[in-house]
Each structure stands twice: as structure tokens, then as C-alpha cells.
Design a protein around this motif. Structure first.
Motif, PDB file in Angstrom:
ATOM      1  N   PRO A   1      63.622  43.208  54.928  1.00  0.00           N
ATOM      2  CA  PRO A   1      62.502  44.544  55.123  1.00  0.00           C
ATOM      3  C   PRO A   1      61.699  44.370  54.227  1.00  0.00           C
ATOM      4  CG  PRO A   1      64.962  45.360  54.902  1.00  0.00           C
ATOM      5  CD  PRO A   1      64.645  43.863  54.824  1.00  0.00           C
ATOM      6  N   LEU A   2      61.426  44.314  52.816  1.00  0.00           N
ATOM      7  CA  LEU A   2      60.350  44.143  52.156  1.00  0.00           C
ATOM      8  C   LEU A   2      59.182  43.203  52.875  1.00  0.00           C
ATOM      9  CD1 LEU A   2      61.912  43.690  48.947  1.00  0.00           C
ATOM     10  CD2 LEU A   2      60.661  45.830  49.883  1.00  0.00           C
ATOM     11  N   GLN A   3      59.636  41.825  53.561  1.00  0.00           N
ATOM     12  CA  GLN A   3      58.953  40.673  54.185  1.00  0.00           C
ATOM     13  C   GLN A   3      58.162  41.426  55.316  1.00  0.00           C
ATOM     14  OE1 GLN A   3      61.269  37.007  54.286  1.00  0.00           O
ATOM     15  NE2 GLN A   3      60.547  36.978  53.229  1.00  0.00           N
TER      16      GLN A   3
ATOM     17  N   GLU B   1      55.379  43.901  53.450  1.00  0.00           N
ATOM     18  CA  GLU B   1      54.580  43.076  53.879  1.00  0.00           C
ATOM     19  C   GLU B   1      53.835  43.216  54.503  1.00  0.00           C
ATOM     20  OE1 GLU B   1      56.178  39.933  51.807  1.00  0.00           O
ATOM     21  OE2 GLU B   1      56.634  41.297  49.224  1.00  0.00           O
ATOM     22  N   ALA B   2      54.223  42.522  56.337  1.00  0.00           N
ATOM     23  CA  ALA B   2      53.868  41.620  57.331  1.00  0.00           C
ATOM     24  C   ALA B   2      52.690  42.667  57.507  1.00  0.00           C
ATOM     25  CB  ALA B   2      54.291  41.243  58.127  1.00  0.00           C
ATOM     26  N   GLY B   3      53.080  44.357  57.438  1.00  0.00           N
ATOM     27  CA  GLY B   3      52.642  45.558  58.341  1.00  0.00           C
ATOM     28  C   GLY B   3      51.597  45.825  56.898  1.00  0.00           C
TER      29      GLY B   3
ATOM     30  N   ARG C   1      49.801  43.473  55.197  1.00  0.00           N
ATOM     31  CA  ARG C   1      48.949  43.087  55.407  1.00  0.00           C
ATOM     32  C   ARG C   1      47.706  43.692  56.608  1.00  0.00           C
ATOM     33  NH1 ARG C   1      51.636  39.108  55.429  1.00  0.00           N
ATOM     34  NH2 ARG C   1      51.838  38.777  58.255  1.00  0.00           N
ATOM     35  N   LEU C   2      48.231  43.450  58.251  1.00  0.00           N
ATOM     36  CA  LEU C   2      47.905  44.131  59.047  1.00  0.00           C
ATOM     37  C   LEU C   2      47.288  44.971  59.332  1.00  0.00           C
ATOM     38  CD1 LEU C   2      50.470  42.819  61.837  1.00  0.00           C
ATOM     39  CD2 LEU C   2      48.077  41.326  61.298  1.00  0.00           C
ATOM     40  N   THR C   3      47.673  46.032  58.397  1.00  0.00           N
ATOM     41  CA  THR C   3      47.076  47.917  58.891  1.00  0.00           C
ATOM     42  C   THR C   3      45.694  46.805  56.989  1.00  0.00           C
ATOM     43  OG1 THR C   3      48.678  48.494  58.064  1.00  0.00           O
ATOM     44  CG2 THR C   3      47.383  50.434  57.399  1.00  0.00           C
ATOM     45  N   GLU C   4      45.576  46.239  56.494  1.00  0.00           N
ATOM     46  CA  GLU C   4      44.509  46.072  55.948  1.00  0.00           C
ATOM     47  C   GLU C   4      43.510  45.671  56.725  1.00  0.00           C
ATOM     48  OE1 GLU C   4      45.892  44.308  52.167  1.00  0.00           O
ATOM     49  OE2 GLU C   4      46.512  45.625  51.500  1.00  0.00           O
ATOM     50  N   ASN C   5      43.347  44.688  57.292  1.00  0.00           N
ATOM     51  CA  ASN C   5      42.396  43.974  58.234  1.00  0.00           C
ATOM     52  C   ASN C   5      42.297  45.104  59.819  1.00  0.00           C
ATOM     53  OD1 ASN C   5      44.232  43.948  60.201  1.00  0.00           O
ATOM     54  ND2 ASN C   5      45.121  40.970  59.334  1.00  0.00           N
ATOM     55  N   GLY C   6      42.927  45.727  59.986  1.00  0.00           N
ATOM     56  CA  GLY C   6      42.996  47.175  60.828  1.00  0.00           C
ATOM     57  C   GLY C   6      43.463  46.494  61.917  1.00  0.00           C
ATOM     58  N   GLU C   7      44.520  45.332  62.140  1.00  0.00           N
ATOM     59  CA  GLU C   7      45.024  45.062  63.367  1.00  0.00           C
ATOM     60  C   GLU C   7      46.192  45.788  63.751  1.00  0.00           C
ATOM     61  OE1 GLU C   7      46.997  41.009  65.140  1.00  0.00           O
ATOM     62  OE2 GLU C   7      45.942  40.783  63.170  1.00  0.00           O
ATOM     63  N   LEU C   8      46.567  45.849  62.908  1.00  0.00           N
ATOM     64  CA  LEU C   8      47.930  46.740  63.171  1.00  0.00           C
ATOM     65  C   LEU C   8      47.710  48.033  63.868  1.00  0.00           C
ATOM     66  CD1 LEU C   8      51.055  46.885  62.977  1.00  0.00           C
ATOM     67  CD2 LEU C   8      50.778  48.308  60.838  1.00  0.00           C
ATOM     68  N   LEU C   9      46.043  49.336  62.987  1.00  0.00           N
ATOM     69  CA  LEU C   9      46.145  50.477  63.656  1.00  0.00           C
ATOM     70  C   LEU C   9      45.525  50.810  65.279  1.00  0.00           C
ATOM     71  CD1 LEU C   9      44.811  51.830  60.727  1.00  0.00           C
ATOM     72  CD2 LEU C   9      47.798  52.466  61.729  1.00  0.00           C
ATOM     73  N   THR C  10      45.257  49.475  65.049  1.00  0.00           N
ATOM     74  CA  THR C  10      44.504  48.908  66.150  1.00  0.00           C
ATOM     75  C   THR C  10      45.182  48.503  67.712  1.00  0.00           C
ATOM     76  OG1 THR C  10      42.230  47.919  65.095  1.00  0.00           O
ATOM     77  CG2 THR C  10      42.366  48.026  68.041  1.00  0.00           C
ATOM     78  N   ASN C  11      46.445  48.004  67.364  1.00  0.00           N
ATOM     79  CA  ASN C  11      46.710  48.088  68.838  1.00  0.00           C
ATOM     80  C   ASN C  11      47.789  49.191  68.781  1.00  0.00           C
ATOM     81  OD1 ASN C  11      46.536  45.160  69.349  1.00  0.00           O
ATOM     82  ND2 ASN C  11      47.457  44.293  67.241  1.00  0.00           N
ATOM     83  N   ILE C  12      48.570  49.761  68.072  1.00  0.00           N
ATOM     84  CA  ILE C  12      49.402  51.061  67.840  1.00  0.00           C
ATOM     85  C   ILE C  12      48.707  51.969  68.540  1.00  0.00           C
ATOM     86  CG2 ILE C  12      50.098  52.789  66.296  1.00  0.00           C
ATOM     87  CD1 ILE C  12      51.130  51.020  64.176  1.00  0.00           C
ATOM     88  N   GLY C  13      47.249  52.041  67.970  1.00  0.00           N
ATOM     89  CA  GLY C  13      46.106  53.005  69.268  1.00  0.00           C
ATOM     90  C   GLY C  13      46.258  52.858  70.640  1.00  0.00           C
ATOM     91  N   ILE C  14      46.341  51.235  70.699  1.00  0.00           N
ATOM     92  CA  ILE C  14      46.267  51.004  72.794  1.00  0.00           C
ATOM     93  C   ILE C  14      47.022  51.353  73.610  1.00  0.00           C
ATOM     94  CG2 ILE C  14      45.673  48.846  73.714  1.00  0.00           C
ATOM     95  CD1 ILE C  14      43.884  47.687  71.423  1.00  0.00           C
ATOM     96  N   SER C  15      48.829  50.618  72.653  1.00  0.00           N
ATOM     97  CA  SER C  15      50.077  51.487  72.988  1.00  0.00           C
ATOM     98  C   SER C  15      50.498  52.354  73.071  1.00  0.00           C
ATOM     99  CB  SER C  15      51.060  50.042  72.358  1.00  0.00           C
ATOM    100  OG  SER C  15      50.865  48.689  72.458  1.00  0.00           O
ATOM    101  N   THR C  16      49.912  53.045  72.607  1.00  0.00           N
ATOM    102  CA  THR C  16      50.132  54.704  72.667  1.00  0.00           C
ATOM    103  C   THR C  16      49.315  55.315  72.923  1.00  0.00           C
ATOM    104  OG1 THR C  16      50.625  54.994  70.241  1.00  0.00           O
ATOM    105  CG2 THR C  16      49.949  56.758  71.413  1.00  0.00           C
TER     106      THR C  16
ATOM    107  N   MET D   1      57.565  35.099  61.868  1.00  0.00           N
ATOM    108  CA  MET D   1      58.944  36.001  62.688  1.00  0.00           C
ATOM    109  C   MET D   1      59.066  37.258  61.642  1.00  0.00           C
ATOM    110  SD  MET D   1      60.067  34.610  64.470  1.00  0.00           S
ATOM    111  CE  MET D   1      61.926  35.853  64.563  1.00  0.00           C
ATOM    112  N   ASP D   2      58.022  37.801  60.672  1.00  0.00           N
ATOM    113  CA  ASP D   2      57.769  38.673  59.616  1.00  0.00           C
ATOM    114  C   ASP D   2      57.001  40.347  60.671  1.00  0.00           C
ATOM    115  OD1 ASP D   2      55.507  37.118  60.123  1.00  0.00           O
ATOM    116  OD2 ASP D   2      55.345  37.805  57.699  1.00  0.00           O
TER     117      ASP D   2
END
Length: 273
Positions: free
Chosen positions: A43-45, A48-50, A52-67, A222-223
Motif C-alpha cells: 500500500p505504501l508503494q 507513493e505512485a499516487g 508522484r502522478l498527482t504532482e505531475n498532474g497525470e492522475l487528476l487529469t485521468n480521474i476527471g476524464i473517466s468521471t 505494478m504500483d
């Protein structure tokens, strides 16, 4: 008063005990190398991946598109299913004309149509929205139809005695009577909505959570793959929670809701003589 607040807080925490326990066990097994990180990161890994992806903006962008894809498809498919459910529920002629065709289409797994959908819509947004809309259509249609047909005829007669006609009768008697069944269909549809979107985004997508997972799989990250799965689970839980809140607000008159409120109070002891 304080004891009641403490009791309510403890009751709200009870459903989370098992998930938290499983996460702790997962982390312990991963830390002890009983589960290899190449197979299942800890879970910690994943956290950490979350980050990392939040800092570069990729995570929030993909969440918004999927939602956005999920709820646009839900709005389209749910609206069509609700309207047809109401029409077939109040009209036997419409049922004879439409219901057989709808039931035939329902028996075809909508995800099996992916090859045709790609040919029809390409790999753009239309294909994903169509699959989600088709998936959520049937549970809302069936539960709306069943809810209207299950209304006590005595309630309709009573409404007519009070002078309710047409729109007023539907608004104050028929739809409120069918609302419990309709909301059950909404909860089922929300689950199917995310399942449909997962498959659609992993087969043909250039953005979204599913695309993020498939892209990470190519590079054996895998993370990120596990993070994507966790995100779908969280979004599904949030959707179901919102449906429960809507249910409590829309059908406060329902006997089950009233009974639940009374059962939360201190039980009265009855002696047997």
C-alpha cells in the motif's frame, strides 16, 4: 448526548474495520517479502505512485476524464431507461410493442459489442459513452417498469378520489410509489457504469484511468496498475454512498427507513409474566 455521538461515530467506523485490517495485513506481508512487489506492491508503494502522478498532474487529469465519461453515459442511458420504463409501466400497448425487443437486446452482453462499437464510433469518446449508456440502461429500465407495475391499485384509486388526474397522479402517487424500486436500479446501474468504463478504457483509449493502467502494464509499473484498481474501487464506493444518501432523502416515508430510525433508539425491555 455525548454517549450517543460516540455510539454513532463507532457505528460509522464499523464498516471500515475489515478493509483497514486487510490493508494492514497486505502491508505487513509485503514488508516481510511474503508477497513480492513485482506481483503486488505494498500500500505504501501504491500511495507513493499516487503522489508522484498527482504532482505531475497525470492522475487528476485521468480521474476527471473517466468521471466525465461515466456520468455522461449514465445520464444518457439512465434517462432513456427511465422514460421507457415509465411508458411501458403505464401503458400495456407500449409494453406489447417495445418490451420484447428490449428484452432481446438485454440478453446480449453489451461488452461483447465492443468490436462493432469501435467500427461505429472509432476509439473516441462516443464509443466509451455508448458502452456505459447501454450498460446502465437496462437496470434502470427494469426497475422503473417493475416499480410502476408493483404500485398498489388502491393508492391510484385513492388519488383519483382526491381529484388527481394525469400529471398530478403520476407526480404524487405513481412515481413516489415506484421510487424505491427505481433507486435500487440506480445503485445497480452505478456498479455497471464503472465496469463498462473499465473495459472500454482498457480496450480503446488514449486517456482515463483504464488507459493509465494499461500503459503502466506495458512498462511493468505494478504500483500504477494497482493504484488504478484502487481508484475504480473508491469511485464506485463514492457513487454507491451518494445513491444511499439520495435514497434516504427521497423515500423518508418508506416503512424500512422509519423502522431503521426506531431501531437506532434504545430498546425497551418487556417482561414476561
Amino acid at each position: 448526548m455525548q454517549s450517543r455521538v460516540t455510539k454513532n461515530a463507532s457505528e460509522q467506523l464499523v464498516p471500515w474495520v475489515l478493509p483497514i485490517l486487510l490493508v494492514v495485513i497486505w502491508q505487513v506481508f509485503g514488508s516481510l517479502s511474503l508477497i513480492k512487489s513485482q506481483i503486488l506492491p505494498t500500500p505504501l508503494q501504491v500511495i507513493e505512485a499516487g503522489i508522484r502522478l498527482t504532482e505531475n498532474g497525470e492522475l487528476l487529469t485521468n480521474i476527471g476524464i473517466s468521471t466525465e465519461r461515466a456520468f455522461v453515459g449514465f445520464a444518457i442511458g439512465g434517462s432513456i431507461g427511465f422514460v421507457l420504463g415509465v411508458i411501458n409501466g403505464i401503458s400495456h400497448r407500449a409494453e406489447r410493442f417495445l418490451d420484447t425487443t428490449i428484452q432481446m437486446i438485454r440478453t446480449v452482453p453489451h461488452l461483447a459489442l465492443i468490436p462493432l462499437v469501435i467500427i461505429w464510433f472509432g476509439i473516441g469518446e462516443g464509443a466509451k459513452v455508448f458502452l456505459v449508456a447501454l450498460g446502465v440502461f437496462f437496470p434502470i429500465y427494469l426497475n422503473t417498469f417493475h416499480g410502476i407495475r408493483s404500485i398498489d391499485p388502491g393508492l391510484i384509486e385513492m388519488g383519483q378520489v382526491y381529484g388527481f388526474r394525469q400529471v398530478k397522479l403520476y407526480r404524487h402517487v405513481i412515481l413516489p410509489g415506484a421510487m424505491p424500486s427505481i433507486l435500487v436500479g440506480v445503485r445497480f446501474a452505478l456498479g455497471i457504469m464503472w465496469i463498462s468504463l473499465i473495459v472500454a478504457e482498457t480496450v480503446s483509449a488514449t486517456s482515463g484511468i483504464g488507459y493509465m493502467a494499461m500503459n503502466a502494464r506495458e512498462f511493468m509499473q505494478m504500483d500504477v496498475v494497482v493504484l488504478s484498481i484502487v481508484l475504480y474501487a473508491i469511485l464506485g464506493k463514492l457513487s454507491d454512498t451518494a445513491a444511499k444518501v439520495l435514497e434516504r432523502r427521497c423515500i423518508q416515508w418508506r416503512p424500512v427507513v422509519v423502522t431503521r430510525k426506531w431501531s437506532a433508539r434504545k430498546p425497551v425491555k418487556v417482561g414476561i409474566r
